[in-house]
Design a protein around this motif. Structure first.
Motif, PDB file in Angstrom:
ATOM      1  N   LEU A  98       0.819  -1.203   0.000  1.00  0.00           N
ATOM      2  CA  LEU A  98       0.000   0.000   0.000  1.00  0.00           C
ATOM      3  C   LEU A  98       0.859   1.261   0.000  1.00  0.00           C
ATOM      4  O   LEU A  98       0.553   2.230  -0.706  1.00  0.00           O
ATOM      5  CB  LEU A  98      -0.937   0.011   1.216  1.00  0.00           C
ATOM      6  CG  LEU A  98      -2.031  -1.060   1.265  1.00  0.00           C
ATOM      7  CD1 LEU A  98      -2.969  -0.788   2.429  1.00  0.00           C
ATOM      8  CD2 LEU A  98      -2.813  -1.114  -0.033  1.00  0.00           C
ATOM      9  N   VAL A  99       1.920   1.264   0.801  1.00  0.00           N
ATOM     10  CA  VAL A  99       2.812   2.417   0.831  1.00  0.00           C
ATOM     11  C   VAL A  99       3.412   2.655  -0.550  1.00  0.00           C
ATOM     12  O   VAL A  99       3.489   3.792  -1.031  1.00  0.00           O
ATOM     13  CB  VAL A  99       3.916   2.229   1.890  1.00  0.00           C
ATOM     14  CG1 VAL A  99       4.990   3.297   1.745  1.00  0.00           C
ATOM     15  CG2 VAL A  99       3.317   2.272   3.294  1.00  0.00           C
ATOM     16  N   ALA A 100       3.823   1.575  -1.208  1.00  0.00           N
ATOM     17  CA  ALA A 100       4.397   1.703  -2.554  1.00  0.00           C
ATOM     18  C   ALA A 100       3.360   2.228  -3.539  1.00  0.00           C
ATOM     19  O   ALA A 100       3.673   3.042  -4.420  1.00  0.00           O
ATOM     20  CB  ALA A 100       4.942   0.357  -3.022  1.00  0.00           C
ATOM     21  N   HIS A 101       2.111   1.785  -3.387  1.00  0.00           N
ATOM     22  CA  HIS A 101       1.079   2.213  -4.323  1.00  0.00           C
ATOM     23  C   HIS A 101       0.758   3.699  -4.174  1.00  0.00           C
ATOM     24  O   HIS A 101       0.585   4.402  -5.179  1.00  0.00           O
ATOM     25  CB  HIS A 101      -0.198   1.407  -4.128  1.00  0.00           C
ATOM     26  CG  HIS A 101      -1.306   1.845  -5.041  1.00  0.00           C
ATOM     27  ND1 HIS A 101      -1.427   1.410  -6.332  1.00  0.00           N
ATOM     28  CD2 HIS A 101      -2.331   2.732  -4.838  1.00  0.00           C
ATOM     29  CE1 HIS A 101      -2.471   1.993  -6.901  1.00  0.00           C
ATOM     30  NE2 HIS A 101      -3.039   2.797  -6.017  1.00  0.00           N
ATOM     31  N   VAL A 102       0.643   4.184  -2.939  1.00  0.00           N
ATOM     32  CA  VAL A 102       0.240   5.574  -2.742  1.00  0.00           C
ATOM     33  C   VAL A 102       1.404   6.547  -2.889  1.00  0.00           C
ATOM     34  O   VAL A 102       1.183   7.765  -2.921  1.00  0.00           O
ATOM     35  CB  VAL A 102      -0.431   5.782  -1.366  1.00  0.00           C
ATOM     36  CG1 VAL A 102      -1.635   4.862  -1.220  1.00  0.00           C
ATOM     37  CG2 VAL A 102       0.550   5.567  -0.232  1.00  0.00           C
ATOM     38  N   ALA A 103       2.610   6.042  -2.983  1.00  0.00           N
ATOM     39  CA  ALA A 103       3.773   6.937  -3.095  1.00  0.00           C
ATOM     40  C   ALA A 103       3.649   7.849  -4.303  1.00  0.00           C
ATOM     41  O   ALA A 103       3.929   9.053  -4.221  1.00  0.00           O
ATOM     42  CB  ALA A 103       5.063   6.123  -3.162  1.00  0.00           C
ATOM     43  N   GLY A 104       3.257   7.289  -5.448  1.00  0.00           N
ATOM     44  CA  GLY A 104       3.115   8.088  -6.656  1.00  0.00           C
ATOM     45  C   GLY A 104       2.041   9.154  -6.530  1.00  0.00           C
ATOM     46  O   GLY A 104       2.308  10.340  -6.765  1.00  0.00           O
ATOM     47  N   PRO A 105       0.806   8.773  -6.154  1.00  0.00           N
ATOM     48  CA  PRO A 105      -0.240   9.782  -5.983  1.00  0.00           C
ATOM     49  C   PRO A 105       0.118  10.863  -4.965  1.00  0.00           C
ATOM     50  O   PRO A 105      -0.196  12.038  -5.169  1.00  0.00           O
ATOM     51  CB  PRO A 105      -1.448   8.956  -5.512  1.00  0.00           C
ATOM     52  CG  PRO A 105      -1.215   7.602  -6.089  1.00  0.00           C
ATOM     53  CD  PRO A 105       0.271   7.400  -6.055  1.00  0.00           C
ATOM     54  N   LEU A 106       0.771  10.486  -3.870  1.00  0.00           N
ATOM     55  CA  LEU A 106       1.135  11.475  -2.862  1.00  0.00           C
ATOM     56  C   LEU A 106       2.203  12.435  -3.367  1.00  0.00           C
ATOM     57  O   LEU A 106       2.322  13.558  -2.868  1.00  0.00           O
ATOM     58  CB  LEU A 106       1.615  10.789  -1.586  1.00  0.00           C
ATOM     59  CG  LEU A 106       0.532  10.122  -0.721  1.00  0.00           C
ATOM     60  CD1 LEU A 106       1.163   9.407   0.459  1.00  0.00           C
ATOM     61  CD2 LEU A 106      -0.477  11.148  -0.240  1.00  0.00           C
ATOM     62  N   ALA A 107       2.971  11.999  -4.341  1.00  0.00           N
ATOM     63  CA  ALA A 107       4.015  12.861  -4.901  1.00  0.00           C
ATOM     64  C   ALA A 107       3.443  13.903  -5.856  1.00  0.00           C
ATOM     65  O   ALA A 107       4.148  14.855  -6.228  1.00  0.00           O
ATOM     66  CB  ALA A 107       5.062  12.013  -5.618  1.00  0.00           C
ATOM     67  N   GLU A 108       2.191  13.733  -6.269  1.00  0.00           N
ATOM     68  CA  GLU A 108       1.571  14.719  -7.142  1.00  0.00           C
ATOM     69  C   GLU A 108       1.320  16.019  -6.377  1.00  0.00           C
ATOM     70  O   GLU A 108       1.160  16.018  -5.160  1.00  0.00           O
ATOM     71  CB  GLU A 108       0.243  14.183  -7.696  1.00  0.00           C
ATOM     72  CG  GLU A 108       0.384  12.980  -8.591  1.00  0.00           C
ATOM     73  CD  GLU A 108      -0.950  12.556  -9.178  1.00  0.00           C
ATOM     74  OE1 GLU A 108      -1.879  13.396  -9.202  1.00  0.00           O
ATOM     75  OE2 GLU A 108      -1.061  11.402  -9.604  1.00  0.00           O
ATOM     76  N   THR A 109       1.259  17.102  -7.102  1.00  0.00           N
ATOM     77  CA  THR A 109       1.084  18.404  -6.460  1.00  0.00           C
ATOM     78  C   THR A 109      -0.398  18.736  -6.332  1.00  0.00           C
ATOM     79  O   THR A 109      -0.894  19.706  -6.925  1.00  0.00           O
ATOM     80  CB  THR A 109       1.804  19.497  -7.272  1.00  0.00           C
ATOM     81  OG1 THR A 109       1.329  19.443  -8.633  1.00  0.00           O
ATOM     82  CG2 THR A 109       3.301  19.303  -7.231  1.00  0.00           C
ATOM     83  N   ARG A 110      -1.114  17.941  -5.558  1.00  0.00           N
ATOM     84  CA  ARG A 110      -2.522  18.237  -5.265  1.00  0.00           C
ATOM     85  C   ARG A 110      -2.589  19.069  -3.973  1.00  0.00           C
ATOM     86  O   ARG A 110      -1.825  18.839  -3.034  1.00  0.00           O
ATOM     87  CB  ARG A 110      -3.325  16.955  -5.087  1.00  0.00           C
ATOM     88  CG  ARG A 110      -3.246  15.959  -6.249  1.00  0.00           C
ATOM     89  CD  ARG A 110      -4.107  16.362  -7.429  1.00  0.00           C
ATOM     90  NE  ARG A 110      -3.971  15.406  -8.516  1.00  0.00           N
ATOM     91  CZ  ARG A 110      -4.947  14.625  -8.965  1.00  0.00           C
ATOM     92  NH1 ARG A 110      -6.148  14.683  -8.432  1.00  0.00           N
ATOM     93  NH2 ARG A 110      -4.739  13.786  -9.979  1.00  0.00           N
ATOM     94  N   ASP A 111      -3.526  19.988  -3.925  1.00  0.00           N
ATOM     95  CA  ASP A 111      -3.648  20.830  -2.742  1.00  0.00           C
ATOM     96  C   ASP A 111      -4.183  20.054  -1.546  1.00  0.00           C
ATOM     97  O   ASP A 111      -3.817  20.332  -0.407  1.00  0.00           O
ATOM     98  CB  ASP A 111      -4.571  22.016  -3.040  1.00  0.00           C
ATOM     99  CG  ASP A 111      -3.998  22.937  -4.104  1.00  0.00           C
ATOM    100  OD1 ASP A 111      -2.814  23.314  -3.986  1.00  0.00           O
ATOM    101  OD2 ASP A 111      -4.729  23.270  -5.058  1.00  0.00           O
ATOM    102  N   LEU A 112      -5.074  19.114  -1.797  1.00  0.00           N
ATOM    103  CA  LEU A 112      -5.646  18.313  -0.713  1.00  0.00           C
ATOM    104  C   LEU A 112      -5.763  16.867  -1.165  1.00  0.00           C
ATOM    105  O   LEU A 112      -6.404  16.577  -2.183  1.00  0.00           O
ATOM    106  CB  LEU A 112      -7.028  18.836  -0.318  1.00  0.00           C
ATOM    107  CG  LEU A 112      -7.757  18.023   0.761  1.00  0.00           C
ATOM    108  CD1 LEU A 112      -6.997  18.079   2.089  1.00  0.00           C
ATOM    109  CD2 LEU A 112      -9.196  18.513   0.947  1.00  0.00           C
ATOM    110  N   THR A 113      -5.154  15.970  -0.406  1.00  0.00           N
ATOM    111  CA  THR A 113      -5.271  14.534  -0.655  1.00  0.00           C
ATOM    112  C   THR A 113      -5.819  13.864   0.597  1.00  0.00           C
ATOM    113  O   THR A 113      -5.327  14.103   1.704  1.00  0.00           O
ATOM    114  CB  THR A 113      -3.913  13.913  -1.008  1.00  0.00           C
ATOM    115  OG1 THR A 113      -3.418  14.494  -2.213  1.00  0.00           O
ATOM    116  CG2 THR A 113      -4.032  12.399  -1.199  1.00  0.00           C
ATOM    117  N   LEU A 114      -6.847  13.052   0.424  1.00  0.00           N
ATOM    118  CA  LEU A 114      -7.443  12.307   1.527  1.00  0.00           C
ATOM    119  C   LEU A 114      -7.329  10.821   1.237  1.00  0.00           C
ATOM    120  O   LEU A 114      -7.681  10.367   0.145  1.00  0.00           O
ATOM    121  CB  LEU A 114      -8.920  12.677   1.708  1.00  0.00           C
ATOM    122  CG  LEU A 114      -9.224  14.147   2.022  1.00  0.00           C
ATOM    123  CD1 LEU A 114     -10.732  14.345   2.160  1.00  0.00           C
ATOM    124  CD2 LEU A 114      -8.510  14.598   3.287  1.00  0.00           C
TER     125      LEU A 114
END
Length: 236
Positions: A98-114
């Motif tokens: 799961l950590v590996a999967h969300v690493a990419g999305p979290l690296a995106e420049t979104r103002d708010l990620t939930l």
């Protein structure tokens, strides 16, 4: 970018309603958004794949548009505890995966990620790990959704104690009115809210009433009217 983990006092406390509402509110302010639900059970078959209504609700409030597989990589059909559904499917997630999967999305420049969990804080991910471990690994502040019903005081206080015992910060809590016996005109209801505000020691980000909107997407948009976004100071 600011990211939070959204958990609830129980199954059906209203995590998706609140997460979708916060994302919708952020979009009203012109912010970019992303909602992730890494593990979901109770999924429905579509052409070639399983889809979860909660994940679809988060996808609808994610802007720019994001592929479903990014939002919900582990989808299971049975509407049971995720680790049991995963065992039946023979596809068991791990925290490392799961950590590996969300690493990419979290690296995106979104103002708010939930990132929305499943069930409550201590729901198992597999035989050895809890889904809450994802928030711990990522060191995310937590938003707690309290299902306002009989027993919510105990569930909310135990949940916040568990979150803090795991070393994480409670950035705020949201009350979601789910018990028809509770009414905003009722003195007991108001007393329960006062107790939550006094004992949770975290900012209240809103109280969501029962909503008349018929679809999950419409309810999420309507919930935004009753919410406030957590601030940087609340997230520290």
């Amino acid at each position: 970018m600011t990211a939070y983990f959204v958990t609830g006092t129980d199954t059906d406390a209203g995590k998706t309603l609140v997460a979708g509402g916060l994302l919708a509110l952020a979009r009203r302010h012109g912010l970019t958004t992303l909602g992730l639900k890494p593990v979901a059970s109770g999924c429905e078959p579509t052409v070639g794949a399983l889809r979860n209504i909660d994940a679809l609700t988060l996808q609808a409030q994610s802007m720019p548009t994001t592929a479903y597989a990014t939002i919900n990589p582990y989808a299971y059909a049975p509407a049971i505890a995720p680790h049991l559904a995963a065992r039946r499917a023979g596809r068991i997630p791990t925290l490392d995966a799961l950590v590996a999967h969300v690493a990419g999305p979290l690296a995106e420049t979104r103002d708010l990620t939930l990132i929305e969990g499943a069930g409550g804080w201590r729901v198992p991910l597999n035989d050895d790990e809890d889904l809450a471990g994802l928030a711990v690994c990522l060191e995310l502040p937590v938003i707690l959704v309290v299902g306002l019903q009989l027993g919510c005081l105990n569930h909310a206080r135990l949940s916040t104690e568990a979150i803090r015992a795991d070393g994480l910060h409670v950035a705020g809590w949201v009350g979601n009115l789910i018990d028809p016996a509770f009414s905003s005109d009722d003195a007991c209801y108001r007393d329960n809210l006062a107790t939550l505000e006094r004992t949770l020691e975290a900012p209240c980000l809103g109280i969501v009433p029962r909503l008349a909107a018929e679809t999950p997407d419409a309810r999420a948009v309507a919930a935004a009217d009753y919410l406030t976004l957590p601030t940087y100071e609340e997230s520290r």
